[in-house]
Design a protein around this motif. Structure first.
Motif, PDB file in Angstrom:
ATOM      1  N   UNK A 148     -14.131   7.985  26.636  1.00 45.14           N
ATOM      2  CA  UNK A 148     -15.341   8.004  28.062  1.00 45.14           C
ATOM      3  C   UNK A 148     -16.427   7.192  26.670  1.00 45.14           C
ATOM      4  N   UNK A 149     -16.795   5.867  27.507  1.00 50.43           N
ATOM      5  CA  UNK A 149     -17.850   5.466  27.084  1.00 50.43           C
ATOM      6  C   UNK A 149     -18.978   5.521  27.537  1.00 50.43           C
ATOM      7  N   UNK A 150     -20.369   6.351  26.841  1.00 54.21           N
ATOM      8  CA  UNK A 150     -21.267   6.447  27.054  1.00 54.21           C
ATOM      9  C   UNK A 150     -22.414   5.667  26.320  1.00 54.21           C
ATOM     10  N   UNK A 151     -23.281   5.462  26.647  1.00 52.21           N
ATOM     11  CA  UNK A 151     -24.897   5.140  25.921  1.00 52.21           C
ATOM     12  C   UNK A 151     -25.634   6.039  25.869  1.00 52.21           C
ATOM     13  N   UNK A 152     -26.283   5.955  24.762  1.00 53.20           N
ATOM     14  CA  UNK A 152     -27.663   6.804  24.376  1.00 53.20           C
ATOM     15  C   UNK A 152     -28.458   6.455  25.355  1.00 53.20           C
ATOM     16  N   UNK A 153     -28.484   8.256  25.773  1.00 55.09           N
ATOM     17  CA  UNK A 153     -29.883   8.604  26.739  1.00 55.09           C
ATOM     18  C   UNK A 153     -31.514   8.767  26.884  1.00 55.09           C
ATOM     19  N   UNK A 154     -31.840   8.462  27.671  1.00 59.60           N
ATOM     20  CA  UNK A 154     -32.987   8.558  27.196  1.00 59.60           C
ATOM     21  C   UNK A 154     -34.308   9.428  26.771  1.00 59.60           C
ATOM     22  N   UNK A 155     -33.689  11.025  27.872  1.00 60.52           N
ATOM     23  CA  UNK A 155     -33.710  12.535  27.255  1.00 60.52           C
ATOM     24  C   UNK A 155     -33.069  12.817  26.496  1.00 60.52           C
ATOM     25  N   UNK A 156     -32.848  14.075  26.614  1.00 64.23           N
ATOM     26  CA  UNK A 156     -31.896  15.337  26.181  1.00 64.23           C
ATOM     27  C   UNK A 156     -30.457  15.868  27.136  1.00 64.23           C
ATOM     28  N   UNK A 157     -30.714  14.782  28.414  1.00 64.72           N
ATOM     29  CA  UNK A 157     -29.485  15.115  28.969  1.00 64.72           C
ATOM     30  C   UNK A 157     -28.577  13.617  29.191  1.00 64.72           C
ATOM     31  N   UNK A 158     -27.331  13.943  29.191  1.00 65.86           N
ATOM     32  CA  UNK A 158     -26.306  12.988  29.666  1.00 65.86           C
ATOM     33  C   UNK A 158     -25.210  13.830  30.248  1.00 65.86           C
ATOM     34  N   UNK A 159     -24.709  11.953  31.125  1.00 67.62           N
ATOM     35  CA  UNK A 159     -23.425  12.488  32.319  1.00 67.62           C
ATOM     36  C   UNK A 159     -22.503  11.805  31.886  1.00 67.62           C
ATOM     37  N   UNK A 160     -21.323  12.771  31.184  1.00 67.44           N
ATOM     38  CA  UNK A 160     -19.915  13.060  31.377  1.00 67.44           C
ATOM     39  C   UNK A 160     -19.694  13.430  32.741  1.00 67.44           C
TER      40      UNK A 160
END
Length: 200
Positions: A148-160
């Motif tokens: 899965x490709x992601x990007x660095x989140x701005x906060x402390x959560x990230x969608x997978x």
């Protein structure tokens, strides 16, 4: 590397990393774009023999259960390491963080990584790589796991969104060199989402 760059652009342009709500149409569009790429002789990882008869990839039904908002913890002072691949190639990665999430009232954790060379390019400086395997690997899905490709989140959560997980090019053609899923990213659950294996 071509796989990662191509699909990163695909997701960036057509799926969107910022969404925090499940969107069936976005996943459907992702699948359509992926099929179009694989049907294109100039972009496809398929062998000439498979490309000649290719119609569509086999996807699991889109399932909101596999869209999760994970807690993101940035890991500090990690040293780059050589990630094992399907060939002798050993690209440098660094563990960038840990993602904690819940599926079916069970808690899970995955490590997410940054490719050192790729991150030196302006367009990919915030790119993150999430490889994983699960209890479907080697059965309904590719034995080598999925990405899965992601990007660095701005906060402390990230969608997978596991619905957008895809196979490495090695699942289709042995001429490619693909990162192997680290053992710590093997999930003790069936992730019935994303692309299924290509051949029985």
């Amino acid at each position: 590397m071509k796989t990662l760059i191509t699909l990163f652009l695909l997701l960036q342009l057509n799926f969107g990393f910022g969404q925090d709500k499940f969107d069936v149409s976005a996943v459907a569009k992702f699948q359509t774009e992926l099929n179009e790429e694989y049907a294109d002789a100039k972009k496809s990882p398929l062998t000439a023999e498979d490309l000649a008869i290719f119609k569509t990839l086999d996807f699991y039904p889109i399932d909101e259960k596999f869209f999760v908002v994970a807690k993101f913890i940035r890991t500090q002072n990690e040293k780059p390491f050589e990630m094992k691949t399907s060939t002798d190639r050993k690209p440098l990665y660094v563990k960038y963080g840990e993602l904690s999430f819940t599926i079916d009232d069970r808690d899970f954790k995955l490590n997410v990584y940054k490719n050192i060379e790729l991150s030196k390019k302006k367009d990919y400086k915030d790119y993150l790589f999430l490889p994983f395997s699960d209890l479907t690997s080697g059965k309904e899905s590719y034995i080598g796991g999925k990405y899965i490709d992601l990007r660095i989140p701005k906060g402390d959560t990230i969608v997978i969104d596991f619905n957008t997980s895809y196979n490495p090019y090695c699942a289709y053609n042995s001429k490619y060199s693909c990162p192997k899923v680290p053992l710590e990213n093997d999930l003790d659950i069936e992730i019935k989402a994303g692309v299924k294996k290509f051949h029985d």
